[in-house]
Design a protein around this motif. Sequence first.
Motif, short mmCIF file in Angstrom:
data_model
loop_
_atom_site.label_atom_id
_atom_site.label_comp_id
_atom_site.label_asym_id
_atom_site.label_seq_id
_atom_site.Cartn_x
_atom_site.Cartn_y
_atom_site.Cartn_z
N LEU A 26 0.82 -1.21 0.00
CA LEU A 26 0.00 0.00 0.00
C LEU A 26 0.85 1.26 0.00
O LEU A 26 0.54 2.23 -0.70
CB LEU A 26 -0.95 -0.01 1.20
CG LEU A 26 -2.00 -1.13 1.20
CD1 LEU A 26 -2.81 -1.10 2.49
CD2 LEU A 26 -2.91 -1.03 -0.01
N GLU A 27 1.94 1.27 0.77
CA GLU A 27 2.81 2.45 0.83
C GLU A 27 3.46 2.76 -0.52
O GLU A 27 3.74 3.91 -0.84
CB GLU A 27 3.91 2.25 1.88
CG GLU A 27 3.42 2.38 3.30
CD GLU A 27 4.50 2.07 4.33
OE1 GLU A 27 5.58 1.55 3.96
OE2 GLU A 27 4.24 2.33 5.52
N ASN A 28 3.71 1.72 -1.30
CA ASN A 28 4.35 1.90 -2.61
C ASN A 28 3.34 2.01 -3.75
O ASN A 28 3.72 2.02 -4.92
CB ASN A 28 5.33 0.75 -2.88
CG ASN A 28 6.55 0.86 -2.01
OD1 ASN A 28 7.41 1.69 -2.26
ND2 ASN A 28 6.64 0.05 -0.97
N ASN A 29 2.06 2.06 -3.39
CA ASN A 29 0.97 2.17 -4.38
C ASN A 29 0.92 1.01 -5.36
O ASN A 29 0.43 1.16 -6.48
CB ASN A 29 1.04 3.50 -5.13
CG ASN A 29 0.76 4.67 -4.23
OD1 ASN A 29 -0.16 4.63 -3.41
ND2 ASN A 29 1.55 5.72 -4.34
N TRP A 30 1.44 -0.14 -4.96
CA TRP A 30 1.37 -1.31 -5.83
C TRP A 30 -0.05 -1.85 -5.90
O TRP A 30 -0.36 -2.65 -6.78
CB TRP A 30 2.33 -2.39 -5.35
CG TRP A 30 3.78 -1.98 -5.41
CD1 TRP A 30 4.33 -1.01 -6.20
CD2 TRP A 30 4.84 -2.49 -4.63
NE1 TRP A 30 5.67 -0.91 -5.96
CE2 TRP A 30 6.02 -1.81 -4.99
CE3 TRP A 30 4.94 -3.47 -3.65
CZ2 TRP A 30 7.26 -2.07 -4.43
CZ3 TRP A 30 6.16 -3.73 -3.08
CH2 TRP A 30 7.31 -3.05 -3.47
N ASP A 31 -0.91 -1.39 -4.98
CA ASP A 31 -2.30 -1.81 -5.03
C ASP A 31 -3.00 -1.22 -6.26
O ASP A 31 -4.11 -1.61 -6.59
CB ASP A 31 -3.03 -1.41 -3.75
CG ASP A 31 -2.98 0.07 -3.46
OD1 ASP A 31 -1.92 0.69 -3.66
OD2 ASP A 31 -4.02 0.61 -3.02
N LYS A 32 -2.35 -0.29 -6.95
CA LYS A 32 -2.89 0.24 -8.21
C LYS A 32 -2.69 -0.77 -9.34
O LYS A 32 -3.39 -0.74 -10.34
CB LYS A 32 -2.20 1.56 -8.60
CG LYS A 32 -2.22 2.63 -7.52
CD LYS A 32 -3.60 3.16 -7.25
CE LYS A 32 -3.53 4.33 -6.31
NZ LYS A 32 -4.20 4.16 -5.06
#
Length: 100
Positions: A26-32
């Motif tokens: 989530l911190e690295n925005n990989w959930d995108k």
Amino acid sequence: MSIQIIILGLLETNSYHPYEIKKIILENNWDKLIPVTDGNLYHAIRKLKKENCIIEVKQELIVQAEPYIKLLLKGKNNCQIKYMKFFTNGSWSLNPSIQH
């Protein structure tokens, strides 16, 4: 993108608790790139354990703590295979309309 690739990649450098893995994603925005829920995270972890790619490492000092996850040699090899398959079959594109 498979959440398994991210899990295996993270475990190449350190052992993590599943909650830490989710936090890093989530911190690295990989959930995108991939959907991240507790359900699919734990499903991927169970599948990787079943394939003998990772193991759980219990914390001896904390009685009821959930175990950390550690990468095994088979998991490291599996990770490299998954990377190659992912990037060579063209599924890495963020735009599905772009054909490779």
